[in-house]
Design a protein around this motif. Sequence first.
Motif, PDB file in Angstrom:
ATOM      1  N   ALA A  73      43.516  26.129  -6.335  1.00 45.09           N
ATOM      2  CA  ALA A  73      42.262  26.706  -5.840  1.00 45.09           C
ATOM      3  C   ALA A  73      41.280  25.628  -5.359  1.00 45.09           C
ATOM      4  O   ALA A  73      40.651  25.780  -4.304  1.00 45.09           O
ATOM      5  CB  ALA A  73      41.621  27.569  -6.916  1.00 45.09           C
ATOM      6  N   ASP A  74      41.160  24.532  -6.110  1.00 45.48           N
ATOM      7  CA  ASP A  74      40.220  23.476  -5.710  1.00 45.48           C
ATOM      8  C   ASP A  74      40.585  22.859  -4.372  1.00 45.48           C
ATOM      9  O   ASP A  74      39.729  22.392  -3.631  1.00 45.48           O
ATOM     10  CB  ASP A  74      40.228  22.342  -6.745  1.00 45.48           C
ATOM     11  CG  ASP A  74      39.517  22.749  -8.014  1.00 45.48           C
ATOM     12  OD1 ASP A  74      38.878  23.820  -8.005  1.00 45.48           O
ATOM     13  OD2 ASP A  74      39.602  21.994  -9.007  1.00 45.48           O
ATOM     14  N   GLU A  75      41.882  22.835  -4.122  1.00 47.30           N
ATOM     15  CA  GLU A  75      42.329  22.187  -2.895  1.00 47.30           C
ATOM     16  C   GLU A  75      42.299  23.130  -1.701  1.00 47.30           C
ATOM     17  O   GLU A  75      42.545  22.700  -0.582  1.00 47.30           O
ATOM     18  CB  GLU A  75      43.771  21.675  -3.061  1.00 47.30           C
ATOM     19  CG  GLU A  75      43.913  20.595  -4.111  1.00 47.30           C
ATOM     20  CD  GLU A  75      45.362  20.146  -4.247  1.00 47.30           C
ATOM     21  OE1 GLU A  75      45.862  19.505  -3.311  1.00 47.30           O
ATOM     22  OE2 GLU A  75      45.989  20.454  -5.276  1.00 47.30           O
ATOM     23  N   LEU A  76      42.050  24.410  -1.986  1.00 53.52           N
ATOM     24  CA  LEU A  76      42.144  25.417  -0.928  1.00 53.52           C
ATOM     25  C   LEU A  76      40.840  26.191  -0.763  1.00 53.52           C
ATOM     26  O   LEU A  76      40.781  27.380  -1.062  1.00 53.52           O
ATOM     27  CB  LEU A  76      43.245  26.424  -1.281  1.00 53.52           C
ATOM     28  CG  LEU A  76      44.678  25.909  -1.270  1.00 53.52           C
ATOM     29  CD1 LEU A  76      45.624  26.932  -1.866  1.00 53.52           C
ATOM     30  CD2 LEU A  76      45.080  25.580   0.152  1.00 53.52           C
ATOM     31  N   PRO A  77      39.808  25.524  -0.291  1.00 51.83           N
ATOM     32  CA  PRO A  77      38.552  26.254  -0.103  1.00 51.83           C
ATOM     33  C   PRO A  77      38.741  27.360   0.949  1.00 51.83           C
ATOM     34  O   PRO A  77      39.323  27.109   2.000  1.00 51.83           O
ATOM     35  CB  PRO A  77      37.589  25.175   0.418  1.00 51.83           C
ATOM     36  CG  PRO A  77      38.263  23.865   0.198  1.00 51.83           C
ATOM     37  CD  PRO A  77      39.735  24.130   0.165  1.00 51.83           C
ATOM     38  N   LEU A  78      38.280  28.558   0.582  1.00 50.70           N
ATOM     39  CA  LEU A  78      38.392  29.704   1.496  1.00 50.70           C
ATOM     40  C   LEU A  78      36.994  30.247   1.749  1.00 50.70           C
ATOM     41  O   LEU A  78      36.111  30.114   0.898  1.00 50.70           O
ATOM     42  CB  LEU A  78      39.260  30.804   0.860  1.00 50.70           C
ATOM     43  CG  LEU A  78      40.696  30.404   0.483  1.00 50.70           C
ATOM     44  CD1 LEU A  78      41.363  31.519  -0.315  1.00 50.70           C
ATOM     45  CD2 LEU A  78      41.514  30.077   1.724  1.00 50.70           C
ATOM     46  N   ASP A  79      36.813  30.882   2.904  1.00 48.93           N
ATOM     47  CA  ASP A  79      35.519  31.507   3.170  1.00 48.93           C
ATOM     48  C   ASP A  79      35.735  32.828   3.886  1.00 48.93           C
ATOM     49  O   ASP A  79      36.869  33.315   3.977  1.00 48.93           O
ATOM     50  CB  ASP A  79      34.600  30.549   3.953  1.00 48.93           C
ATOM     51  CG  ASP A  79      35.194  30.158   5.297  1.00 48.93           C
ATOM     52  OD1 ASP A  79      36.054  30.902   5.807  1.00 48.93           O
ATOM     53  OD2 ASP A  79      34.801  29.112   5.847  1.00 48.93           O
ATOM     54  N   GLY A  80      34.664  33.386   4.404  1.00 49.52           N
ATOM     55  CA  GLY A  80      34.743  34.703   5.031  1.00 49.52           C
ATOM     56  C   GLY A  80      35.638  34.732   6.261  1.00 49.52           C
ATOM     57  O   GLY A  80      36.111  35.797   6.670  1.00 49.52           O
ATOM     58  N   GLY A  81      35.875  33.569   6.808  1.00 52.41           N
ATOM     59  CA  GLY A  81      36.743  33.510   7.985  1.00 52.41           C
ATOM     60  C   GLY A  81      38.204  33.325   7.625  1.00 52.41           C
ATOM     61  O   GLY A  81      39.053  33.195   8.505  1.00 52.41           O
ATOM     62  N   SER A  82      38.485  33.293   6.334  1.00 53.16           N
ATOM     63  CA  SER A  82      39.854  32.990   5.904  1.00 53.16           C
ATOM     64  C   SER A  82      40.648  34.271   5.696  1.00 53.16           C
ATOM     65  O   SER A  82      40.095  35.353   5.516  1.00 53.16           O
ATOM     66  CB  SER A  82      39.839  32.207   4.590  1.00 53.16           C
ATOM     67  OG  SER A  82      38.995  31.089   4.670  1.00 53.16           O
ATOM     68  N   LEU A  83      41.947  34.082   5.666  1.00 51.00           N
ATOM     69  CA  LEU A  83      42.873  35.190   5.447  1.00 51.00           C
ATOM     70  C   LEU A  83      43.830  34.787   4.322  1.00 51.00           C
ATOM     71  O   LEU A  83      44.394  33.691   4.350  1.00 51.00           O
ATOM     72  CB  LEU A  83      43.667  35.431   6.734  1.00 51.00           C
ATOM     73  CG  LEU A  83      44.826  36.416   6.656  1.00 51.00           C
ATOM     74  CD1 LEU A  83      44.307  37.849   6.509  1.00 51.00           C
ATOM     75  CD2 LEU A  83      45.708  36.296   7.907  1.00 51.00           C
ATOM     76  N   VAL A  84      43.979  35.675   3.331  1.00 46.59           N
ATOM     77  CA  VAL A  84      44.930  35.421   2.255  1.00 46.59           C
ATOM     78  C   VAL A  84      46.080  36.415   2.410  1.00 46.59           C
ATOM     79  O   VAL A  84      45.861  37.622   2.425  1.00 46.59           O
ATOM     80  CB  VAL A  84      44.273  35.584   0.869  1.00 46.59           C
ATOM     81  CG1 VAL A  84      45.320  35.478  -0.241  1.00 46.59           C
ATOM     82  CG2 VAL A  84      43.179  34.534   0.675  1.00 46.59           C
ATOM     83  N   VAL A  85      47.286  35.894   2.552  1.00 44.83           N
ATOM     84  CA  VAL A  85      48.457  36.757   2.728  1.00 44.83           C
ATOM     85  C   VAL A  85      49.357  36.627   1.504  1.00 44.83           C
ATOM     86  O   VAL A  85      49.770  35.518   1.156  1.00 44.83           O
ATOM     87  CB  VAL A  85      49.250  36.362   3.994  1.00 44.83           C
ATOM     88  CG1 VAL A  85      50.421  37.332   4.191  1.00 44.83           C
ATOM     89  CG2 VAL A  85      48.359  36.338   5.215  1.00 44.83           C
TER      90      VAL A  85
END
Lengths: 279, 576, 216
Positions: free
Chosen positions: B88-100
Motif C-alpha cells: 500500500a505504501d508503495e502504491l499511492p492511489l487517488d480519484g483518478g486511479s483504477l483498482v482491478v
Amino acid sequence: MSTAPAQAVTWTPQDYKSDYKPIWCPGCGDYSVLSSVTKAFAALQLKPEDTVVVSGIGCSSRIPAYTSCYGFHGVHGRSLVAGTGLKIARPELTVVVAGGDGDGYSIGGNHFLHACRRNVDITYIVMDNHVYGMTKGQPSPTTEPDWVSKLSPGGTGVRTFHPLVIALAAGANFVARAFAGDPNGTAEMIAEAIRTPGFSFIEILSPCVTFRPEQREWKKVVHPASVQWTDDPARAARRVMTDDGFNVGVLYKGIRPPYQPPVGKARKRVADLEKEFAI
Amino acid sequence: MAEVRARTSVSIAIAGSGGAGVMTAGNMLLEAAAKAGWYGLMVRSSGPQIRGGEAAALMRIGTHPIDGLDDRFDILLAIDWQNINRFADELPLDGGSLVVGDPDQGEAPEVYVKSPARQAKVSMKATAKSIPGSWPNMVALGTAAGLIGLPKTEVAKVVEQSLRKRADTLKASLEAVDAGYAAAAEIGADYALAAPGSAPSARWLVSGNQAAGYGAIRGGVRFCAAYPITPATEMLEYLAPALADVGGVLVQAEDELASANMIIGASFGGLPSITATAGPGLALMTEAIGLAVASEVPIVVVDVMRGGPSTGIPAKSEQSDLSMAVYGLHGDAPRIVVAPNSIADCVVTTQWAVHLAEALQSPALVLSDQYFGQTRAVVDRPADVTFVGSRLTAQANTEGYRRYALTESGVSPMAIPGTAGVAYTADGLEHNERGTPSSQSNDHAKQLAKRERKLVGHDYGGQWADIEGDGDIAVLTFGSSTCAVREAIERARRDGLNAKLVSVRLLAPAQPARLKAALEGVSKVLVVEQNFGGQFHKYLRAEYDIDADVRSFRRPGPLPIRPDEVHRELTQWSRA
Amino acid sequence: MSPAKKKARRAPVTKKVVRKPATATRKVAPKRTPLKVVSTPAAASPASPIGSIDALMAYAFALEAEASERYSEFADAMETHNNREVAELFRKLARIENLHAEHILEEMGWSTAPPPPSSGWRWQGLEGPETAEHTDLHYLMQPYHALQIALHNERRAEAFFADLVKKAPSGKVRDAAKEMVAEETEHVRLVEEWLKRTPKPDSDWAVDLDPPRWAD
C-alpha cells in the motif's frame, strides 16, 4: 680467457636476492627459507620478471621485497587471495605466496581452506614458528595450549591447528612439511611444489629465536620421513596425524587438474555485447 | 488532472502472489511497450519469500524517456489479493486511479477499497481456467495493455517470442491476452497513452546492474571477483558470461575480503579489475581498498546501495553508503567516488570509473543503488564515450626505476609483472619512491601528498556533474535522487518557476571550484538525497563553501523520493 | 476412541517437485522427482521399550502430538507463501491430530503429556510414525497433495501399531495395540474418502512463470 661451464645457467640464487636487507632477528629461520626460495628459483631458472612473491603481514611476510622478483606485500591474511587473483589473471606467471602461521591459519584461515579446494596453480609457503613475532609474542593457531605469554598468562588451553591435515581435507594437491634448518632439502621441496600443477602447500618449521628460543632445538628433533609420499589423502592424513610433528618430507601429491578458467581468448567484440539490450 | 490532453505517461502496478506470474506479465508489458515505440521502466517489489511470495511489478510507461516512478499509480491490477496490502505504501492511489481485482479472489484489502480509486473486476482465474493451457497473468497482461492502449500486435509479438517453442501454450496465451483486452474494453476507462514520438533512436531494455557491467567491460575491465549479495548479484551474473565472451574472467570468491583482494592481485598483474557488492560487502572491503590506495593499484568497486545499517533492507534502495564511500577508510586515503544518475548513465559512469581508476592508479567506487540496479528500463542507447582504461606503465629495463616516483602529476609509471628490469614490490606499508618500506616522516609526507595530488590535480572535465537549467534556486543532488529531482524541476518550469539542477557525478575528490562556478548567481540551494542523516548535505558542508541558503531535503528508503515532494518543496521555498 | 480424521491407504505418494528454468513464461511439464522414501534399517524395534499400556499410550500420544505439530508447521509455511487453501487444510489436519492426542490424555486420565519416547522414534523413514516430512511440501501444492501426505502418514501409523501387536509382550498390551490399529484403519478410510472428493491437480500445478526472487 674464461669459458662458460658446460651447464651454463642464466640465474644464480644470488640473482634472486634484492639489495634490501632483511630485518629478521639474527638466527631467525626465515633467513634460511629466503635462501631456499632463491635456490629453488635458480634450480627452475625462473625469470625474475615472470615470478611474483605475494605475502600478507608478519615477520615472514616481509619476504617479497627481499627478492629481486616482482612482489606484493598486501594486508594481513589476504595473501592467498591476492595471489589467486594474480595467477588467474596472468596464468603464465609463477606465483609463490608466503607468510606465517598467524597470517595463514588464523586471520587468513578461510582463504587457506578455499585456496586448497580451488586448486589454483600457486605454491604456498608457510613459515610456521607457532607464534606472532611481529607483535611480540602472542600465541598463534599452532601454539601449544600450555605456552605462557602476556596475552595468555596460563596458556591458551586451546588445542593446536593441524595445517597439513586441513590442507589434505580441503583438497590441496601437494602437501609437504619442511624444516628451515635444512635449506637444501627445503629448496628441493619448493622447486618440486612449483613444478607440481595445482595448489601446493609447504609448511616450513621456521624457528623464532626471540619469542620461542627453545625452537633452536628443533634441529635435533626433526627427521626425514621414513616413507615416500602417497597419492592417497586418507593414508597421508593418517600418517601425519600420528607422527611426532617433526617428520619432514613430501606427504602427498595428487593429480587434480588446476583451476584455471580461460583468459585472453575473446569470442566476441565488446560492441557485440550490447545486442542483447537492443529493442 | 483536469487538463484534457493525451497522457504522456501512465503508471501501472501488477500484483499477485504464489506463482501468479506478475513479474513475467510486467516484463512482457514493458517489452511490448518498448516495441510499440514507448519508453518505460519496471521496479520489482516483493515479500521476503524466495518462492510463492506476494509481488508487485511497479511500472511506468511513457512517450518520452522515463527515469523514475511517478507520484501515484493510475492502475492497480491484482491477480489475487493475498498480502497485497503490504504494498500500500508503495502504491499511492487517488480519484483518478483504477483498482482491478478478480471476483474469484474475494474483496480487495481495505486499504485499496477505501481509496478514492474506482474499483473494477476482471475474472482472470476463471477466464484462464476456461482456456486450457493459459494462465491468469496472461489475462492480466491483456487487460493492462488494453487499458493503456497498447497495440495488441505488439503484445502478441512478445508472447510469441516467449512461447515460440510451445505452440499449444502460445495459442492459449494469445487467447487469454485477447480476453484481457476484451475485459479492458468492458471496464471502459481511458488510460490510453499518446502515440510514441516518431522514429525513436536506438533504444535498449536494460537494468542498471547490466548497464554497469557493460560499462565496466567497455572501459576495459577483464577480471572480476564476485561474492553474491543482494542487490548487486545480477551485475556479477551479467559479467560472468560477458567477461568470458571478451576474453576476461570472473572468479567466485569465498567472501568479500577475498573478492576485493583478488581484484587487487589481478590488477597488480595488469588486468583492469572490478567487483560489485552492497553496503555490508563494502564494509568488509574497506581494508583492501585502503591497500589499493597505498599500493596504487587501480580497482573499481561498485556498491549497489541498499537500506542500512547492517543487513538493513536488502532489496530496497537507499543512498546511505555515501559517508562510508567518501570517508570509510583508515588513514589519509584519497579515493575516487562516482555516482551514476540514471539507469542509462550506469553504463557511462562505470566506464568512466574504470578510466579514472586506471589513469590515476587508484580505487574508484561507483555508488549505484538497488533502484538502478534491479529496475529494467527502456532507455535511449547511451552515447559512445571515449573513456577507456589506460595505465601509465613502465618500460622494460628503465634505468633507476622507481615505482612510486614523485612525479608532478603524482601518477608514476607502474611496472607490470613480466616486464624485465623493473621488478618491484608493491606495498601497503608506507614506502619510499622505490617501494621500500619506510617510516620516515619525509617519505610519509611525500607519498601522502603524491597520492592526493594525482586525484585532486586531475582534470575531470564536464563529466563531474550534470548541470541543467537556470534559476535563482538550485537543487543539488546525486545518484538516483536525480530522477525525481529532474522531473520536479520540469514540473516547476511548467508552472513558471525556473530552477537549476546540479547532479554531482564525481563525489570524491570534491570539486569546490567547479561547484562554485555552477552555483554562481544562485541564492537558494536545496540538497536532495535518500537517507536519514543527510550524508550528502554534511559532506557538502565539510568540503565546500556554498555561498547561498542551503536546505536539506532527505528521506530514508525504502520508499522512493517522489517528484511531487521535491516539486512542493521547491515551490514553497521559492515563494518564502 | 475418537472418530473422524484422516485416513490413508498405502500411500503411493506422488510428490512432484518441479524445477523450472528461470526464464520467463517457459512452460515446462512438471518433472517428477521420485519421492525418496527412506526405509530405515535402524528403525528401532519398538518391541522392547513398549512393555506396558502406559508406555504404549505414551507412544500413541507422542505420535499424534507430533503429527499435529508438523501439520501446524506446514500450515504456517503455506500461509507465508500465500497458499491459503492448502494452509487451511493443514490447519484442519493439525486440529484433528490434536483432538486425537487430547483424547488419549482423557482416556488415560493423564493431566499432562507423558514424557516423550526416548528412543526408537522412527518408523518407515526418519520421522516418527505419523509425522510428515518437510521435504514433501511445495509452495504451489494443492489439497490433493496434502491429503496424499496425510494418507501416507495414517498408513504408517496403522502399520506401526500392527507391528506392535506382533511384538507385544503381553495380552493386555496386544489388545490395546489392536485397538490403536483399528483407530488408524478408520483414519485411513476417512482420508481415502476425503481424497475421493478432492479434485486431482492439474498437470501444470507446479508451473510458476516467475523466477525465484532475491532476498538478502
